[in-house]
Design a protein around this motif. Structure first.
Motif, mmCIF file in Angstrom:
data_model
loop_
_atom_site.group_PDB
_atom_site.id
_atom_site.type_symbol
_atom_site.label_atom_id
_atom_site.label_comp_id
_atom_site.label_asym_id
_atom_site.label_seq_id
_atom_site.Cartn_x
_atom_site.Cartn_y
_atom_site.Cartn_z
ATOM 1 N N VAL A 83 0.843 -1.203 0.000
ATOM 2 C CA VAL A 83 0.000 0.000 0.000
ATOM 3 C C VAL A 83 0.874 1.247 0.000
ATOM 4 C CG1 VAL A 83 -1.652 1.324 1.393
ATOM 5 C CG2 VAL A 83 -2.027 -1.101 0.993
ATOM 6 N N VAL A 84 1.914 1.249 0.823
ATOM 7 C CA VAL A 84 2.828 2.402 0.854
ATOM 8 C C VAL A 84 3.515 2.565 -0.503
ATOM 9 C CG1 VAL A 84 4.994 3.236 1.857
ATOM 10 C CG2 VAL A 84 3.190 2.363 3.339
ATOM 11 N N PHE A 85 3.959 1.471 -1.113
ATOM 12 C CA PHE A 85 4.621 1.524 -2.419
ATOM 13 C C PHE A 85 3.678 2.071 -3.484
ATOM 14 C CE2 PHE A 85 5.542 -0.596 -6.474
ATOM 15 C CZ PHE A 85 6.799 -0.065 -6.725
ATOM 16 N N LEU A 86 2.427 1.607 -3.466
ATOM 17 C CA LEU A 86 1.477 2.082 -4.473
ATOM 18 C C LEU A 86 1.141 3.559 -4.287
ATOM 19 C CD1 LEU A 86 -0.939 -0.969 -4.772
ATOM 20 C CD2 LEU A 86 0.750 -0.180 -6.432
ATOM 21 N N PHE A 87 0.939 3.994 -3.040
ATOM 22 C CA PHE A 87 0.656 5.410 -2.809
ATOM 23 C C PHE A 87 1.838 6.299 -3.190
ATOM 24 C CE2 PHE A 87 -2.977 4.223 -0.036
ATOM 25 C CZ PHE A 87 -3.923 5.061 -0.622
ATOM 26 N N CYS A 88 3.036 5.844 -2.874
ATOM 27 C CA CYS A 88 4.222 6.647 -3.228
ATOM 28 C C CYS A 88 4.399 6.722 -4.745
ATOM 29 C CB CYS A 88 5.467 6.058 -2.587
ATOM 30 S SG CYS A 88 5.529 6.313 -0.811
ATOM 31 N N SER A 89 4.213 5.588 -5.422
ATOM 32 C CA SER A 89 4.399 5.613 -6.871
ATOM 33 C C SER A 89 3.307 6.437 -7.559
ATOM 34 C CB SER A 89 4.441 4.196 -7.433
ATOM 35 O OG SER A 89 3.263 3.511 -7.122
ATOM 36 N N VAL A 90 2.086 6.329 -7.079
ATOM 37 C CA VAL A 90 1.007 7.153 -7.650
ATOM 38 C C VAL A 90 1.278 8.623 -7.352
ATOM 39 C CG1 VAL A 90 -1.456 7.718 -7.438
ATOM 40 C CG2 VAL A 90 -0.740 5.350 -7.664
ATOM 41 N N GLY A 91 1.744 8.911 -6.167
ATOM 42 C CA GLY A 91 2.073 10.299 -5.813
ATOM 43 C C GLY A 91 3.191 10.848 -6.681
ATOM 44 N N LEU A 92 4.219 10.018 -6.952
ATOM 45 C CA LEU A 92 5.311 10.459 -7.821
ATOM 46 C C LEU A 92 4.831 10.667 -9.260
ATOM 47 C CD1 LEU A 92 8.256 8.283 -6.514
ATOM 48 C CD2 LEU A 92 7.962 10.740 -6.255
ATOM 49 N N LEU A 93 3.946 9.799 -9.732
ATOM 50 C CA LEU A 93 3.413 9.969 -11.085
ATOM 51 C C LEU A 93 2.597 11.252 -11.205
ATOM 52 C CD1 LEU A 93 2.305 6.349 -12.047
ATOM 53 C CD2 LEU A 93 4.129 7.705 -13.066
ATOM 54 N N ILE A 94 1.766 11.496 -10.216
ATOM 55 C CA ILE A 94 0.945 12.713 -10.240
ATOM 56 C C ILE A 94 1.842 13.944 -10.144
ATOM 57 C CG2 ILE A 94 -0.784 14.041 -8.946
ATOM 58 C CD1 ILE A 94 -2.132 11.376 -8.295
ATOM 59 N N THR A 95 2.840 13.880 -9.293
ATOM 60 C CA THR A 95 3.753 15.019 -9.160
ATOM 61 C C THR A 95 4.522 15.248 -10.455
ATOM 62 O OG1 THR A 95 4.006 14.477 -6.821
ATOM 63 C CG2 THR A 95 5.637 15.962 -7.761
ATOM 64 N N GLY A 96 4.957 14.160 -11.121
ATOM 65 C CA GLY A 96 5.663 14.294 -12.402
ATOM 66 C C GLY A 96 4.784 14.908 -13.471
ATOM 67 N N LYS A 97 3.538 14.484 -13.542
ATOM 68 C CA LYS A 97 2.610 15.049 -14.528
ATOM 69 C C LYS A 97 2.354 16.527 -14.248
ATOM 70 C CE LYS A 97 1.599 11.378 -16.922
ATOM 71 N NZ LYS A 97 1.838 11.251 -18.332
ATOM 72 N N LEU A 98 2.240 16.868 -12.975
ATOM 73 C CA LEU A 98 2.005 18.275 -12.635
ATOM 74 C C LEU A 98 3.242 19.127 -12.953
ATOM 75 C CD1 LEU A 98 0.085 17.906 -9.239
ATOM 76 C CD2 LEU A 98 -0.864 18.527 -11.466
ATOM 77 N N LEU A 99 4.434 18.566 -12.762
ATOM 78 C CA LEU A 99 5.655 19.320 -13.081
ATOM 79 C C LEU A 99 5.800 19.506 -14.578
ATOM 80 C CD1 LEU A 99 8.204 17.896 -10.494
ATOM 81 C CD2 LEU A 99 7.229 20.187 -10.558
ATOM 82 N N ASP A 100 5.446 18.445 -15.334
ATOM 83 C CA ASP A 100 5.532 18.568 -16.796
ATOM 84 C C ASP A 100 4.550 19.606 -17.328
ATOM 85 O OD1 ASP A 100 7.511 16.719 -17.014
ATOM 86 O OD2 ASP A 100 6.171 15.027 -17.500
ATOM 87 N N ALA A 101 3.389 19.694 -16.713
ATOM 88 C CA ALA A 101 2.397 20.642 -17.159
ATOM 89 C C ALA A 101 2.669 22.037 -16.569
ATOM 90 C CB ALA A 101 0.997 20.191 -16.738
ATOM 91 N N LYS A 102 3.711 22.145 -15.770
ATOM 92 C CA LYS A 102 4.128 23.393 -15.128
ATOM 93 C C LYS A 102 2.998 24.003 -14.307
ATOM 94 C CE LYS A 102 7.696 24.307 -18.414
ATOM 95 N NZ LYS A 102 8.328 25.186 -19.315
ATOM 96 N N VAL A 103 2.225 23.127 -13.679
ATOM 97 C CA VAL A 103 1.156 23.580 -12.796
ATOM 98 C C VAL A 103 1.742 23.896 -11.418
ATOM 99 C CG1 VAL A 103 -1.033 22.944 -11.698
ATOM 100 C CG2 VAL A 103 -0.552 22.267 -14.053
ATOM 101 N N VAL A 104 2.722 23.145 -11.024
ATOM 102 C CA VAL A 104 3.305 23.329 -9.691
ATOM 103 C C VAL A 104 4.487 24.251 -9.749
ATOM 104 C CG1 VAL A 104 4.303 22.183 -7.699
ATOM 105 C CG2 VAL A 104 2.554 21.029 -9.019
#
Length: 147
Positions: A126-147
């Motif tokens: 569960v921790v691995f899945l939440f961290c990986s999903v969090g990293l994916l969402i953060t990467g997508k947000l960085l690519d879209a320059k939202v963050v």
């Protein structure tokens, strides 16, 4: 007679009546009270099993081999499942040698270790899945320059 009823508010007795404890108890209780000897209690009767009696053991002792194997493959907490996998081989040898008491105790220990390992493994996944999903969402947000 008129003197007795003269003072109705107060009752007077001519002489006190002496009472003792023996006078208060009925006769049947007096005989038991005098008998103060302590009676020895009767020994409890226990039946012993016959000499040729056989203790019944469970017909099948679970070895938990598949559970230990699945946890060894999929679990991050690898020490417990590997130990349980090794002990399942020892458990099978004990069953073949008819050491059923020791085999049953070992089976219970293996069950406890596998339960703890399963809980820790689920938590790790569960921790691995939440961290990986969090990293994916953060990467997508960085690519879209939202963050």
């Amino acid at each position: 007679m008129t003197e007795e009823f003269e003072n109705f508010n107060s009752i007077q007795q001519s002489s006190p009546v002496p009472l003792s404890v023996q006078d208060l108890q009925p006769k049947q209780y007096r005989s038991q009270a005098n008998n103060t000897k302590k009676k020895t209690p009767l020994p409890s009767q226990t039946s012993k099993p016959p000499k040729d009696a056989v203790k019944l053991k469970p017909i099948e002792i679970p070895t938990h081999f598949t559970w230990a194997l699945i946890l060894t493959i999929f679990c991050f907490f690898i020490i417990g499942p590997c130990w349980a996998l090794y002990k399942t081989f020892k458990l099978r040898q004990m069953i073949q040698r008819q050491e059923l008491d020791a085999a049953e105790r070992l089976s219970n220990k293996i069950t406890s270790v596998l339960i703890v390992s399963t809980i820790l493994g689920i938590f790790a996944w569960v921790v691995f899945l939440f961290c990986s999903v969090g990293l994916l969402i953060t990467g997508k947000l960085l690519d879209a320059k939202v963050v």
